[in-house]
Scaffold this active site. Structure first.
Site, PDB file in Angstrom:
ATOM      1  N   HIS A  17       0.817  -1.209   0.000  1.00 12.44           N
ATOM      2  CA  HIS A  17       0.000   0.000   0.000  1.00 12.44           C
ATOM      3  C   HIS A  17       0.855   1.266   0.000  1.00 12.44           C
ATOM      4  CE1 HIS A  17      -4.196  -1.643   1.122  1.00 12.44           C
ATOM      5  NE2 HIS A  17      -3.495  -2.564   0.486  1.00 12.44           N
ATOM      6  N   HIS A  59      -2.099 -12.371  -2.118  1.00  9.97           N
ATOM      7  CA  HIS A  59      -3.185 -13.007  -1.378  1.00  9.97           C
ATOM      8  C   HIS A  59      -2.877 -14.453  -0.996  1.00  9.97           C
ATOM      9  CE1 HIS A  59      -6.409  -9.919  -2.837  1.00  9.97           C
ATOM     10  NE2 HIS A  59      -5.405  -9.375  -2.170  1.00  9.97           N
TER      11      HIS A  59
END
Length: 715
Positions: free
Chosen positions: A92, A255
């Site tokens: 991020h 993920h």
């Protein structure tokens, strides 16, 4: 006790909302954005590089691994390992990057500041940074926050079994919010007012909604539309320079680790984000009042569950489980849309992050199912599923690109972990193309050859400026090094339609005659030398003698080593320094001038002297439009603006005529980028300063210093 003489309203100016000048005159230029470029506020890259050299990288990595496996009671680690949290922190931090203007990304550590630190998509990453604080405190100036956050992500991947390509340091921390970045016009989190008439995200933005890094994991605007999510994923990731293969590698690779957190409704139980949190929270946000507020009761996105049964180990489980099962659409405990595996095998059920006696079915997000149901995504995903080595290589390259894309050329990387492999997105320049053997006598010969060539000073200046002014400090892309002004797409930019082609042809002829095995100059260096020599001659015309420093340290790129897609975003829509405005561009030129100055890393004072000096020397896109001087580097531009004998009248929305107040004779045709230096009170103050009769020599020195800064921006 005396009554306090001030009220909260009296001190309203101490808050951002209290800028009454901006409220009264909202269209007034915001010169504060150039204050970000003040050397007194911006840490020095050279000093940081010197400090980084003292860093014991092995000890730092060992300390990071220790932190990752030492769970803290105030914020317990899922499965006893903070690795997935640090991967999200790094992702991020870097993932805000966008190609269109080079803004966002990890290179300044801006995730620590508003508004990025308070985006919903960054919920609870404040805790990740606090977990890293003991490490940052220990290593101090030898590692920036920006570098530490990315390195923590790398170390997390490696500690959980993945082999990264490496790590390049060199990110210098910002120390204040980046007010020069446009994140959208929405005033509420998760709003979406950023679409064109055909539904696409506006050109200048990267994320689908305010407060997101990329797209809404529940689907477009929270609607679980898998194919709609695929379209948004493809669009958003392309805006940061990722193709489909890189996009899928990042999603599937990222993920593989960790889980989502949505124990309860965030609207009911989460407090305000960091920037709005009470002072006693000391910069932490999203205080959770649901049960313990942490561990099994954590609320972040509102989604709840893990993707795989091995959330702290690198393997192929994400893609394997994605394609193995059917998926039911359900609501999380927090009310968010997510997909749950139908009748998963016991071996694929996920052990709870905090209670080993509990197990649950793996989950997928709407955006995850896009990798399976979008036909183009599915072909790549299946190929990765069938060839784990291919998947691992793709994820390693995509992760390195994600976390290093905004750092500029590879020469800016620091440290022993920098991989040897070069990538086209690093804008490589062949080593053999750099100048060699150039001394003072060679410089004199080259200047004589330039004189003999017949090239005009204005053409030399314009070409040097156009080459260097393509630079943008946001991602250190473009600039004079590489001479990409001679390559596509840059040579076909509209701004380069005048002067450039013939000047480059002349300079190439000089190089052919000059270069030998012993001494050779690159086109990039010769472009800068030619422009700087023209400045010296303009100084002489003004009655002064001053040599313009030129650093001979540039090489020449090749077309096959130029990322043409990425470089097309460097094309200027306007450059007020040379009075260029692209056809069809309806922006106010003074605003575009400020944007260009900001991308060049200029202060207000540097912007003023460069604009005034270039005009005085007669440098412009169209010699008929602008306030130009006789070719001397003097203060004539400022003299004209401060001359009350001249009256300015609008011709159209862009152009103005300057007429003699007595005779009515038209003397000049000016643009808004000219007149702003007399209209804006702060800029006029500087124009008046330079128009003073005792500042002519000082102006020459100030111009040369600013000119050299622009010419050397990407060295």
């Amino acid at each position: 006790m005396k009554k306090c003489p001030f009220t909260h309203e009296d001190l309203g100016f101490t808050k951002a909302e209290g800028d009454m000048v901006a409220k009264w005159w909202p269209n007034r230029l915001n010169l504060k954005i150039l204050q970000l470029n003040n050397d007194r506020l911006v840490p020095d890259r050279i000093e940081y590089a010197q400090a980084f050299e003292t860093l014991d990288i092995d000890a730092l990595v060992a300390d990071l691994k220790k932190v990752m496996k030492t769970s803290q009671a105030w914020w317990p680690a899922d499965w006893g390992h903070y690795g997935p949290l640090f991967i999200r922190l790094a992702w991020h931090s870097a993932g805000t990057y966008r190609l269109v203007d080079g803004k966002g990304g990890a290179n300044s550590g801006n995730q620590r500041f508003a508004p990025v630190n308070s985006w919903p998509d960054n919920a609870n990453l404040d805790k990740a940074r606090r977990l890293l604080w003991p490490v940052k405190k220990r290593y101090g100036n030898a590692i920036s926050w920006a570098d530490l956050m990315i390195l923590a992500g790398n170390v997390a991947l490696e500690d959980m079994g993945f082999e990264t390509l490496g790590f390049g340091g060199g990110r210098v921390d910002a120390w204040e919010a980046e007010i020069d970045t446009y994140w959208g016009s929405e005033e509420k989190w998760m709003e979406d007012k950023r679409r064109t008439e055909n539904g696409k995200i506006k050109h200048s933005l990267g994320a689908a909604q305010m407060g997101l890094i990329y797209v809404n994991p529940e689907g477009p605007d929270g609607v679980p539309d898998v194919l709609g999510a695929a379209r948004e994923i493809r669009d958003s990731f392309r805006r940061m320079g990722m193709n489909d293969e890189e996009t899928i590698a990042l999603i599937a690779g990222g993920h593989t680790f960790g889980k989502n957190h949505g124990a309860a409704d965030p609207a009911k139980y989460l407090g305000p984000e960091p920037e709005a949190a009470p002072i006693e929270e000391q910069g932490l946000g999203w205080k959770n009042s649901y049960k313990s507020g942490k561990g099994p009761d954590t609320i972040t996105s509102g989604l709840e569950g893990a993707w795989t049964p091995t959330p702290t180990r690198w393997d192929d489980s994400f893609l394997r489980i994605l394609f193995k099962y059917e998926w039911n659409l359900q609501k999380s405990p927090a009310g968010a849309w997510q997909w749950v595996a139908v009748d998963p095998d016991e071996e694929d059920r996920v052990v709870d992050a905090h209670d080993p006696a509990k197990k649950s079915a793996p989950i997928m997000l709407t955006t995850d199912l896009a990798l399976k149901l979008d036909p183009d995504f599915a072909r790549i995903s299946r190929r990765f599923l069938e060839d784990h080595a291919l998947f691992q290589e793709a994820f390693a390259k995509a992760w390195f690109k994600l976390t290093h894309r905004d750092m500029g050329p590879r020469k800016r990387y620091l440290g022993p972990l920098v991989p040897q492999e070069r990538f086209i997105w690093q804008d490589p320049i062949p080593q053999e193309s750099y100048s060699k053997g150039i001394d003072a006598s060679n410089i004199a010969r080259l200047k004589a050859a330039i004189d003999a060539s017949g090239a005009s000073d204005q053409a030399l200046l314009y070409t040097a400026w156009s080459a260097a002014a393509a630079y943008r400090r946001s991602d250190f892309k473009g600039g004079s090094d590489g001479a990409r002004i001679a390559l596509e797409p840059q040579k076909s930019f509209a701004i380069n339609r005048v002067h450039v082609a013939e000047t480059l042809e002349t300079l190439e002829a000089i190089r052919r005659d000059f270069n030998t095995e012993e001494a050779a100059i690159s086109l990039a260096d010769l472009i800068v030398l030619g422009g700087s020599y023209a400045v010296e001659k303009a100084i002489a015309k003004a009655g002064f003698d001053l040599e313009v420093p030129v650093t001979i340290a540039r090489g020449d790129a090749t077309q096959d080593l130029t990322d043409t897609h990425a470089f097309q975003f460097l094309e200027p829509f306007a450059d007020g320094f040379v009075n260029f405005l692209a056809e069809g561009c309806d922006l106010a030129e003074e605003e575009a001038l400020l944007f260009k100055a900001d991308q060049l890393g200029l202060t207000v004072a540097e912007m003023v002297v460069l604009a005034g000096g270039l005009r005085a020397m007669g440098v412009g896109y169209d010699e008929k439009v602008g306030i130009y001087g006789s070719g001397a580097l003097d203060t004539s531009f400022f003299d004209t603006l401060t001359d009350m004998a001249i009256e300015w009248k609008p011709i159209d929305e862009r152009l103005y005529e300057g007429v003699d107040r007595e005779s009515g004779e038209r003397l000049y045709t000016a643009t808004r980028a000219d007149l702003i230096f007399g209209a804006n009170s702060e800029l006029r103050a500087q124009s008046e300063f330079w128009a003073q009769e005792d500042n002519e020599k000082r102006f020459v020195h100030a111009f040369v210093k600013a000119w050299v800064k622009v010419m050397e921006n990407n060295l």
